[in-house]
Scaffold this motif. Structure first.
Motif, PDB file in Angstrom:
ATOM      1  N   ARG A   1     -47.106   0.400  47.183  1.00 34.30           N
ATOM      2  CA  ARG A   1     -48.098   1.407  46.807  1.00 34.30           C
ATOM      3  C   ARG A   1     -47.469   2.712  46.342  1.00 34.30           C
ATOM      4  O   ARG A   1     -48.053   3.429  45.576  1.00 34.30           O
ATOM      5  CB  ARG A   1     -49.021   1.675  47.987  1.00 34.30           C
ATOM      6  CG  ARG A   1     -49.713   0.461  48.495  1.00 34.30           C
ATOM      7  CD  ARG A   1     -50.816   0.040  47.569  1.00 34.30           C
ATOM      8  NE  ARG A   1     -51.479  -1.141  48.099  1.00 34.30           N
ATOM      9  CZ  ARG A   1     -51.945  -2.106  47.348  1.00 34.30           C
ATOM     10  NH1 ARG A   1     -51.820  -2.057  46.060  1.00 34.30           N
ATOM     11  NH2 ARG A   1     -52.534  -3.134  47.885  1.00 34.30           N
ATOM     12  N   ALA A   2     -46.286   3.043  46.846  1.00 34.71           N
ATOM     13  CA  ALA A   2     -45.686   4.330  46.519  1.00 34.71           C
ATOM     14  C   ALA A   2     -44.249   4.134  46.061  1.00 34.71           C
ATOM     15  O   ALA A   2     -43.607   3.141  46.378  1.00 34.71           O
ATOM     16  CB  ALA A   2     -45.720   5.251  47.732  1.00 34.71           C
ATOM     17  N   CYS A   3     -43.759   5.085  45.307  1.00 31.08           N
ATOM     18  CA  CYS A   3     -42.378   5.069  44.833  1.00 31.08           C
ATOM     19  C   CYS A   3     -41.466   5.474  45.985  1.00 31.08           C
ATOM     20  O   CYS A   3     -41.654   6.527  46.595  1.00 31.08           O
ATOM     21  CB  CYS A   3     -42.246   6.047  43.668  1.00 31.08           C
ATOM     22  SG  CYS A   3     -40.598   6.143  42.981  1.00 31.08           S
TER      23      CYS A   3
ATOM     24  N   ASN B   1     -45.708  14.487  46.894  1.00 36.41           N
ATOM     25  CA  ASN B   1     -46.267  13.830  45.716  1.00 36.41           C
ATOM     26  C   ASN B   1     -45.223  13.406  44.696  1.00 36.41           C
ATOM     27  O   ASN B   1     -45.563  12.725  43.738  1.00 36.41           O
ATOM     28  CB  ASN B   1     -47.273  14.753  45.018  1.00 36.41           C
ATOM     29  CG  ASN B   1     -48.509  14.966  45.853  1.00 36.41           C
ATOM     30  OD1 ASN B   1     -48.923  14.070  46.579  1.00 36.41           O
ATOM     31  ND2 ASN B   1     -49.098  16.149  45.764  1.00 36.41           N
TER      32      ASN B   1
ATOM     33  N   ARG C   1     -45.103   9.684  42.992  1.00 39.77           N
ATOM     34  CA  ARG C   1     -45.031   8.804  44.162  1.00 39.77           C
ATOM     35  C   ARG C   1     -45.957   7.601  44.047  1.00 39.77           C
ATOM     36  O   ARG C   1     -46.264   6.952  45.026  1.00 39.77           O
ATOM     37  CB  ARG C   1     -45.408   9.576  45.418  1.00 39.77           C
ATOM     38  CG  ARG C   1     -44.376  10.530  45.940  1.00 39.77           C
ATOM     39  CD  ARG C   1     -43.153   9.855  46.501  1.00 39.77           C
ATOM     40  NE  ARG C   1     -43.422   8.875  47.518  1.00 39.77           N
ATOM     41  CZ  ARG C   1     -43.290   9.055  48.800  1.00 39.77           C
ATOM     42  NH1 ARG C   1     -42.904  10.209  49.257  1.00 39.77           N
ATOM     43  NH2 ARG C   1     -43.543   8.082  49.641  1.00 39.77           N
ATOM     44  N   SER C   2     -46.445   7.274  42.851  1.00 39.54           N
ATOM     45  CA  SER C   2     -47.303   6.094  42.693  1.00 39.54           C
ATOM     46  C   SER C   2     -46.458   4.884  42.401  1.00 39.54           C
ATOM     47  O   SER C   2     -45.245   4.975  42.193  1.00 39.54           O
ATOM     48  CB  SER C   2     -48.326   6.339  41.584  1.00 39.54           C
ATOM     49  OG  SER C   2     -47.670   6.531  40.361  1.00 39.54           O
ATOM     50  N   SER C   3     -47.080   3.699  42.357  1.00 41.37           N
ATOM     51  CA  SER C   3     -46.334   2.468  42.152  1.00 41.37           C
ATOM     52  C   SER C   3     -45.718   2.436  40.761  1.00 41.37           C
ATOM     53  O   SER C   3     -46.334   2.876  39.792  1.00 41.37           O
ATOM     54  CB  SER C   3     -47.251   1.258  42.353  1.00 41.37           C
ATOM     55  OG  SER C   3     -48.253   1.270  41.379  1.00 41.37           O
TER      56      SER C   3
END
Length: 117
Positions: A64-66, A90, A109-111
């Motif tokens: 889900r996150a980087c 973020n 920080r999103s996929s």
């Protein structure tokens, strides 16, 4: 002149024939009968499937996150050497060197770690 045109006709014909005869080989890799077996019993029929782990596609979990490692690997693919990662709420900032000069890349920080700047 006729020898050149003869070579131009024979070479593609040989390649085409070789491709046509070799196309059927992968289809005989594993018989279907060895992959699925049906067993009948008192409770009913049960299907057993041989997954053949060596032939399955690689499993990649959905993230889900980087993460810091993902951002560092992506920055390394972009040419940044000696990456130093700073993780914030973020964003993920990667500082390093490229072509002898200091460089910085900021990822969200999103996929997939999209680049912000």
């Amino acid at each position: 002149m006729s020898r050149i045109s003869l070579k131009r006709l024979v070479l593609p014909a040989v390649i085409g024939l070789a491709a046509a005869f070799s196309a059927g080989a992968p289809a005989n890799a594993a018989p279907i009968a060895s992959a699925v077996a049906v067993a009948s019993g008192i409770e009913g029929s049960v299907v057993r499937v041989d997954h053949r782990w060596g032939h399955r596609p690689h499993y990649r979990p959905v993230r889900r996150a980087c993460t810091a490692n993902q951002a560092a690997r992506k920055a390394a693919r972009m040419g940044i050497r000696n990456p130093r990662v700073i993780v914030r709420r973020n964003v993920v900032r990667v500082n390093g060197w490229r072509h002898g000069r200091p460089r910085s890349v900021v990822f969200a920080r999103s996929s997939g770690c999209p680049i912000i700047r």
